[in-house]
Design an enzyme around this catalytic site. Sequence first.
Site, PDB file in Angstrom:
ATOM      1  N   LYS A  76      35.754 -12.094  70.691  1.00  0.00           N
ATOM      2  CA  LYS A  76      34.328 -12.158  71.030  1.00  0.00           C
ATOM      3  C   LYS A  76      33.557 -11.071  70.275  1.00  0.00           C
ATOM      4  CE  LYS A  76      35.003 -15.215  74.505  1.00  0.00           C
ATOM      5  NZ  LYS A  76      36.460 -15.256  74.475  1.00  0.00           N
ATOM      6  N   CYS A 120      39.480 -17.436  80.969  1.00  0.00           N
ATOM      7  CA  CYS A 120      40.150 -18.626  80.432  1.00  0.00           C
ATOM      8  C   CYS A 120      40.965 -19.295  81.550  1.00  0.00           C
ATOM      9  CB  CYS A 120      40.986 -18.307  79.200  1.00  0.00           C
ATOM     10  SG  CYS A 120      42.312 -17.162  79.473  1.00  0.00           S
ATOM     11  N   GLU A 163      37.771  -1.400  75.397  1.00  0.00           N
ATOM     12  CA  GLU A 163      39.049  -1.914  75.901  1.00  0.00           C
ATOM     13  C   GLU A 163      39.706  -0.830  76.742  1.00  0.00           C
ATOM     14  OE1 GLU A 163      40.754  -4.815  76.080  1.00  0.00           O
ATOM     15  OE2 GLU A 163      42.216  -3.605  77.172  1.00  0.00           O
ATOM     16  N   ASP A 216      37.453   2.754  81.464  1.00  0.00           N
ATOM     17  CA  ASP A 216      37.458   1.874  82.625  1.00  0.00           C
ATOM     18  C   ASP A 216      36.003   1.445  82.879  1.00  0.00           C
ATOM     19  OD1 ASP A 216      39.225   1.068  85.086  1.00  0.00           O
ATOM     20  OD2 ASP A 216      37.272   1.700  85.883  1.00  0.00           O
TER      21      ASP A 216
HETATM   22  N1  SAM Z   1      37.391 -10.701  74.763  1.00  0.00           N
HETATM   23  C1  SAM Z   1      38.702 -10.699  74.140  1.00  0.00           C
HETATM   24  C2  SAM Z   1      38.676 -11.584  72.931  1.00  0.00           C
HETATM   25  O1  SAM Z   1      37.808 -12.483  72.839  1.00  0.00           O
HETATM   26  O2  SAM Z   1      39.492 -11.378  72.023  1.00  0.00           O
HETATM   27  C3  SAM Z   1      39.772 -11.139  75.115  1.00  0.00           C
HETATM   28  C4  SAM Z   1      39.759 -10.346  76.392  1.00  0.00           C
HETATM   29  S1  SAM Z   1      41.084 -10.672  77.501  1.00  0.00           S
HETATM   30  C5  SAM Z   1      40.629 -12.198  78.177  1.00  0.00           C
HETATM   31  C6  SAM Z   1      40.730  -9.540  78.796  1.00  0.00           C
HETATM   32  C7  SAM Z   1      40.811  -8.084  78.409  1.00  0.00           C
HETATM   33  O3  SAM Z   1      40.529  -7.295  79.577  1.00  0.00           O
HETATM   34  C8  SAM Z   1      42.172  -7.647  77.916  1.00  0.00           C
HETATM   35  O4  SAM Z   1      42.037  -7.028  76.667  1.00  0.00           O
HETATM   36  C9  SAM Z   1      42.645  -6.647  78.978  1.00  0.00           C
HETATM   37  O5  SAM Z   1      43.370  -5.585  78.430  1.00  0.00           O
HETATM   38  C10 SAM Z   1      41.338  -6.139  79.564  1.00  0.00           C
HETATM   39  N2  SAM Z   1      41.491  -5.610  80.932  1.00  0.00           N
HETATM   40  C11 SAM Z   1      42.601  -5.577  81.718  1.00  0.00           C
HETATM   41  N3  SAM Z   1      42.339  -4.977  82.895  1.00  0.00           N
HETATM   42  C12 SAM Z   1      41.053  -4.613  82.874  1.00  0.00           C
HETATM   43  C13 SAM Z   1      40.179  -3.958  83.793  1.00  0.00           C
HETATM   44  N4  SAM Z   1      40.617  -3.543  84.996  1.00  0.00           N
HETATM   45  N5  SAM Z   1      38.907  -3.731  83.422  1.00  0.00           N
HETATM   46  C14 SAM Z   1      38.450  -4.137  82.223  1.00  0.00           C
HETATM   47  N6  SAM Z   1      39.212  -4.782  81.306  1.00  0.00           N
HETATM   48  C15 SAM Z   1      40.493  -5.017  81.624  1.00  0.00           C
END
Ligand code: SAM
Length: 249
Positions: free
Chosen positions: A117, A232, A135, A162
Site C-alpha cells: 500500500k 484481507c 511498521e 506502536d
Molecule cells: N499494508 C501492507 C501492504 O500492503 O503491504 C500489509 C500489512 S499486513 C496486512 C498488517 C501489518 O500490521 C503487518 O505488517 C504486521 O506486522 C502489522 N501489525 C501487527 N500487529 C500490529 C499492531 N498491534 N499494530 C499495528 N500493526 C501491526
Amino acid sequence: MRSGADFLPDSFVKQLKAALGSQSEYLLSAMDEEAPVSIRLNPSKLPPNQPDKRVVWEPLGRYLSERPVFTLDPHFHAGAYYVQEASSMILGEVWRRLPHSEDPEKILDLCAAPGGKSTHIASLKKSDDLLVSNEVIRSRLSILEENMTKWGAENVVITHNDPSEFQPLKEFFDFIFVDAPCSGEGLFRRDSDAISEWSEDQVAFCSARQNRILEDIWPSLKVGGHLIYSTCTYNTQENEDVIKGALSQ
Ligand code: SAM
C-alpha cells in the site's frame, strides 16, 4: 467439482454461507483455483516492455500470464513494478475518490510492511505530501525499507512505532491507512498455513486488536480527515463490526 468447502474449516464455511447465501459457492470454488499473478507498475520507472492485460480498476495494474522468477528480473530489483494482488490495488480508486487539497497533505500508513500500500500511495501522492510508513514489528521493517527505497519516492519517512505512540501527534494526519493485521482468510487460496492457523478464537483475537489499533490512532486524524480501513478477511467481526465500533465512539 471440488470446492473450498472440502478443505476449509467448517466454521469458516458456515459463516461465509450465512453472509453470502448461494453466492458463497462462487467464492468457495474460486478459493480452490490458482491465484492470478499481477503487478503494479512504478510510474517513475516504467519498464520498456509492459504486459498488456490490464487490471480494470488500476491504470498501472497488469496481469501476467504466468508467474516468472521475479528475482531473475533486473526491473524487479530496480523497483520498476511491485508484485501485488489485483484486489489490493483498489486503494488507488479509493484515493482518487477522496477529496484532496492542493496544499501538502500528511498521510500515515500505519501497518505498512512489506510496502504494497505504501508504494502505491507513494505513486499517488503529490511530491510535497508527507507519507509516514509505519511498521510495529521490527523483523518486518527491513523489507519495508528495501521496497520503499527501490520504489524511490520523495518525502517518505519510515517509522517503527506502536499505534499508541502516535498519540502526541494530535489531529495531525489528513489520511490514515489502517491495513490491519487480520486472521488472513484472504490468503487461504495461496497459503495453506493460513488455513491451518485460522480459528474462531483467532478471529476474536484479531478483532479485539483491530479495535484497539483504531482507538489508539483515531486522535491523530485531523477533523475532516479520512481513515481508510482494510483487512484481507471476509468475516464481519474483523470488518463491519470494527467500523461500527469506531463510528459509535
Ligand atoms: N499494508 C501492507 C501492504 O500492503 O503491504 C500489509 C500489512 S499486513 C496486512 C498488517 C501489518 O500490521 C503487518 O505488517 C504486521 O506486522 C502489522 N501489525 C501487527 N500487529 C500490529 C499492531 N498491534 N499494530 C499495528 N500493526 C501491526
